[in-house]
Structure formats: structure tokens, C-alpha cells
Motif scaffolding. Structure first.
Motif, PDB file in Angstrom:
ATOM      1  N   TRP A   1      75.987  55.373  34.701  1.00 27.88           N
ATOM      2  CA  TRP A   1      76.332  54.188  35.492  1.00 27.88           C
ATOM      3  C   TRP A   1      75.104  53.311  35.632  1.00 27.88           C
TER       4      TRP A   1
ATOM      5  N   GLU B   1      79.939  50.450  34.412  1.00 27.09           N
ATOM      6  CA  GLU B   1      80.026  51.748  33.749  1.00 27.09           C
ATOM      7  C   GLU B   1      79.385  51.600  32.371  1.00 27.09           C
TER       8      GLU B   1
ATOM      9  N   HIS C   1      84.431  48.511  32.988  1.00 27.54           N
ATOM     10  CA  HIS C   1      84.906  49.026  34.276  1.00 27.54           C
ATOM     11  C   HIS C   1      86.418  49.058  34.206  1.00 27.54           C
TER      12      HIS C   1
END
Length: 462
Positions: free
Chosen positions: A288, A293, A305
Motif C-alpha cells: 500500500w 493500492e 483501488h
């Protein structure tokens, strides 16, 4: 390699069939490649009204909102108003938690990277007024700390509500107003809504839920989650084209198509730098960043994401190396299956990338010490109990709490099998995913301290 026009033809031909196959009422998809965008839609916005989905319909983007909130925070970093590594309480003295020691240490960076360590699924309803987020902060006073700040990753919605309030305080305006002034307007968005009152001005998708497992999805009884969680993903809705306009900002070093600087290139890069590594969790990234992400697709970095609200699912994948972004917005059914079909085809045809395989149960049995996994793991959103029946099979019982208990029937027990010494995986796929459950830490007796499936749930004390 395919052309963008060929991708558009494939989507036009295949999307309706994919929706029908996977019981997804409607979807809109957009692809950005080489600075050009194609977008289209299929299906229905609501099975109750029969209104057809169009490319300019707005769907909720759910937790993709977190990347927008992060962008607002990083603008404040650019202006010298925030230092990511200073305790957030320096800017928000009213930030409280059940563990006051942790509350004094947690930094903005830890909030942005889901490493703050406190319970994250706290959807307290503090009304629909402009002070909803301000009121929300006080409700965290009894929220418990799962682990020390910065120790590990655990997805945290509440952290982004705190960040929303941080933006409000430092900008002197309500979150939605800041969102519109700082991003919607400079990006020139035309089909984006910060709340239900704005969404109703567009063709707005309605979420759909299954009344019982195996039954066809029906319109959800509620459109949005609580306003207190707006900055975490409770109600932001838009068309795929507008979502791709935002993605392009992060492909272009923070400038808009007309050259307006919205975010510094340094902040764009910082958001894409890994902050914490994740357990092997299937749909989630390998690590992350700040908001984003981060995925490793066979050596190629992909940022993105996902978002899930009440019967709506959103997916955004961005491949900076290839100037490619894919946005898929859906409103119920087996949304993950449609995501995999669309994104795998587009990524392969335009960038030569293969979508990583989803986790599946092992072909042959894996021998593990089941006693390490057994027990109840708890948080404010739900209790998860791993048990073993008389035949030696492992099962997961799920008991949702609070708002989550009101959104549908109680989940049925899930049969689990060992994937390796550290994790179990669901035998049956739900919405296209065999969910892995990773067991971490030690409670002092040889049993796992945490069950991790995106959120870290701590073993309940006797």
C-alpha cells in the motif's frame, strides 16, 4: 497489440453478455490509453425502474474516494500545511481514541497507509448536516487499538473519516465543498456527485443485493452509507470518464489537460511509493502506498483501488508505465467476475499484461495445526469464529454487527481448507472470490493473535 477502437468494439459486443452471465444489473466502463478515452455502458441502473445505464450515468465509487481524499491531503502537503510524519493531533487536537497513548502518536502518513492500528469499520451515523464529520471524531473515544501505530496493515475506513476532518479544518470548509473546489472544478468534471443530493441530478445507479444466497439481486433499500464517512467512500458517485480524468492527473505528474497544476509531481510520486507490505490476500494489492493500492503484475507496477458500497462495486486500475487506466463501475451481482473479464482482456490487449491469478484452494490437502487457527476474532463490525466439526472440517462463522447486520441476511457458515501453514481459504467462491484468511502473531499460547482478511481482527479474550 490492439487499438483502443478494437477495445471499444470488444466491450460493446461482450459487456451485455458478461452482465447477464454474472447477474450484474448494470455497468459502465471506461478505458484511457494514449491520452484518449472510450466509454460505454450496458444493463440497467435499477431493476425497479428499468432505466438503462449510459456512459454518463453516475455510479458510486466507494472506497476509490480514499485516493481522492489522499490527493486533497497531499495538496496541503504541497502548501506546507501538513507534515505527514507529525502526529495528526498537532492539527486535530480533538482526535481521540480509546487508547490515548496511540492517539498522541498516530501520524497522517499512518492514516493514509492503513497502519494507524485502531478499529477501522466504525460507521457511526452523526446525521446529514455539514457537521457530520466533525461530530464523528468524538465518537471514536471508545474505539480500541488493535496494534501499535505503524506495526502492520489493517484496512481502516475510520482513518479516512479523520483525514476528511483534517481537510475540513485546514481548508475551513466542509469536505464536499473542498472536493469540488480543489478537484472537481480544476479537472473539469461534469458527471460527478459528492452526495445523494447531487447524484439525483444525473442518471444515478442504484445498488442491488441478494435477499438470500443464490437469489437474484434486487434493488437495495438504502442508496448511501452515513455522511460521516463521506471522505472514506460513503457516497461519492461519478461516470467512468470523470474517474479516468482523475486517474490521468496521476499519470501526468499532477497537471490537468490544460496544464493547470493540481498536485506536485513529488506528491504524485510519493502516493505511489510502497509504505507497507500486505499479507497474501487475493484481491488486495501486494503493498500500500499513500491512498493507492500497489500491485505487482509480473514485474510491472499497477496502482489502483476498489470500492464497495451498498450493492455497488467499483474498480480502478492504472498502469503508469503504459499510460493505461481502466475504470469499471457496477451495481450488484457477481461484480468481481465482470472485473476480471474486462480488466484481463483490456490489460492484455493494450499492455501485454496478464491479470494475476486469483487465490484458489490447493489441489491436494495441506497438513496444518488447526488448533492455531481455532477461536473467535472480533472487531466492532463483526465477529469471526473458526471452528472444527466432528469430521475435522474447518468452518468460519460470521456475525455482522451494527449497520452491517441490517444490510442483509446473516452469512452462512463458510467451509475453509488450509492453503499453507499461515492461512486458510474458502472452499466455495463468493462473488467470484475464494477469500483467504491469514493468521498472524501469537497470543502467547501458540495460537494466532490476528485473523487477517484485509482487516486485522484480534483474537477475543475469554
Amino acid at each position: 497489440m490492439a487499438t483502443l477502437s478494437e477495445i471499444e468494439t470488444w466491450l460493446h459486443d461482450q459487456l451485455p453478455a458478461l452482465l447477464a452471465e454474472h447477474e450484474v444489473p448494470g455497468a459502465a466502463v471506461g478505458v484511457l490509453y494514449g491520452g484518449e478515452v472510450v466509454d460505454l455502458a450496458a444493463g440497467l441502473l435499477s431493476k425497479a425502474t428499468g432505466v438503462e445505464a449510459t456512459a454518463d450515468s453516475v455510479f458510486q465509487i466507494g472506497s476509490i474516494t480514499k485516493v481522492w481524499t489522499t490527493t486533497l491531503v497531499m495538496q496541503l502537503v504541497d502548501e506546507g500545511k501538513i507534515d505527514l510524519d507529525v502526529p495528526v493531533r498537532d492539527y486535530l487536537p480533538e482526535f481521540v481514541l480509546g487508547d490515548d497513548g496511540a492517539a498522541t502518536k498516530i501520524t497522517t502518513r499512518q492514516l493514509l497507509s492503513h497502519t494507524a492500528g485502531f478499529e477501522g469499520d466504525i460507521f457511526n451515523d452523526t446525521g446529514k448536516g455539514d457537521d457530520a464529520v466533525e461530530k464523528y471524531l468524538a465518537t471514536l473515544a471508545e474505539v480500541s487499538q488493535l496494534f501499535g501505530p505503524g506495526e502492520m496493515f489493517s484496512y481502516n475506513n475510520a482513518a479516512f473519516a479523520v483525514l476528511g476532518r483534517l481537510v475540513e479544518v485546514l481548508r475551513g470548509e466542509q469536505y464536499n465543498a473542498v472536493l469540488r473546489e480543489q478537484l472537481f472544478t480544476p479537472l473539469g468534471l461534469t458527471h460527478a456527485a459528492g452526495d445523494p443530493y447531487e447524484a439525483i441530478l444525473h442518471r444515478a445507479a442504484v445498488g442491488h443485493l441478494r435477499p438470500e444466497p443464490g437469489e437474484a439481486p434486487v434493488p437495495a433499500p438504502v442508496w448511501a452509507l452515513t455522511r460521516s464517512m463521506a471522505s472514506a467512500g460513503a457516497m461519492l458517485a461519478m461516470s467512468p470518464r470523470d474517474l479516468l480524468t482523475f486517474a490521468e492527473l496521476h499519470l501526468s505528474g499532477g497537471t490537468t489537460a490544460d496544464g493547470t497544476a493540481v498536485l506536485s509531481a513529488a506528491s504524485v510520486a510519493a502516493m505511489q511509493e510502497p509504505q507497507v507490505k500486505l499479507p497474501a490476500l487475493g484481491m488486495m494489492g501486494d503493498s500500500w502506498g499513500l491512498g493507492w493500492e500497489l500491485f505487482d503484475w509480473a514485474g510491472t507496477t499497477v496502482i489502483g483501488h476498489d470500492g464497495g458500497t451498498i450493492g455497488q462495486g467499483a474498480f480502478l486500475r492504472v498502469v503508469p508505465e503504459h499510460g493505461l487506466a481502466i475504470a469499471l463501475l457496477t451495481n450488484g451481482g457477481d461484480m468481481i467476475e465482470v472485473y476480471r473479464a474486462v480488466v484481463s482482456h483490456v490489460a492484455k490487449e493494450l499492455a501485454g499484461l496478464d491479470l494475476p491469478a486469483m487465490p484458489t484452494p490447493p489441489a491436494s490437502a495441506v497438513s496444518v495445526d488447526a488448533d492455531r487457527f481455532l477461536g473467535t476474532y472480533t472487531c466492532d463490525a463483526l465477529d469471526l469464529t473458526v471452528r472444527q466439526d466432528d469430521d475435522g472440517k474447518l468452518w468460519l462463522d460470521q456475525v455482522p454487527k451494527g449497520i452491517f447486520a441490517e444490510l442483509g441476511p446473516k452469512p452462512e457458515p463458510v467451509e475453509l481448507v488450509a492453503r499453507d501453514e499461515q492461512s486458510l481459504i474458502a472452499v466455495k467462491a463468493e462473488n467470484g472470490l475464494h477469500t483467504p484468511h491469514v493468521f498472524l502473531g501469537d497470543d502467547g499460547t501458540g495460537r494466532a493473535l490476528y485473523l487477517h482478511s484485509g482487516r486485522a481482527l484480534r483474537r477475543a479474550t475469554a
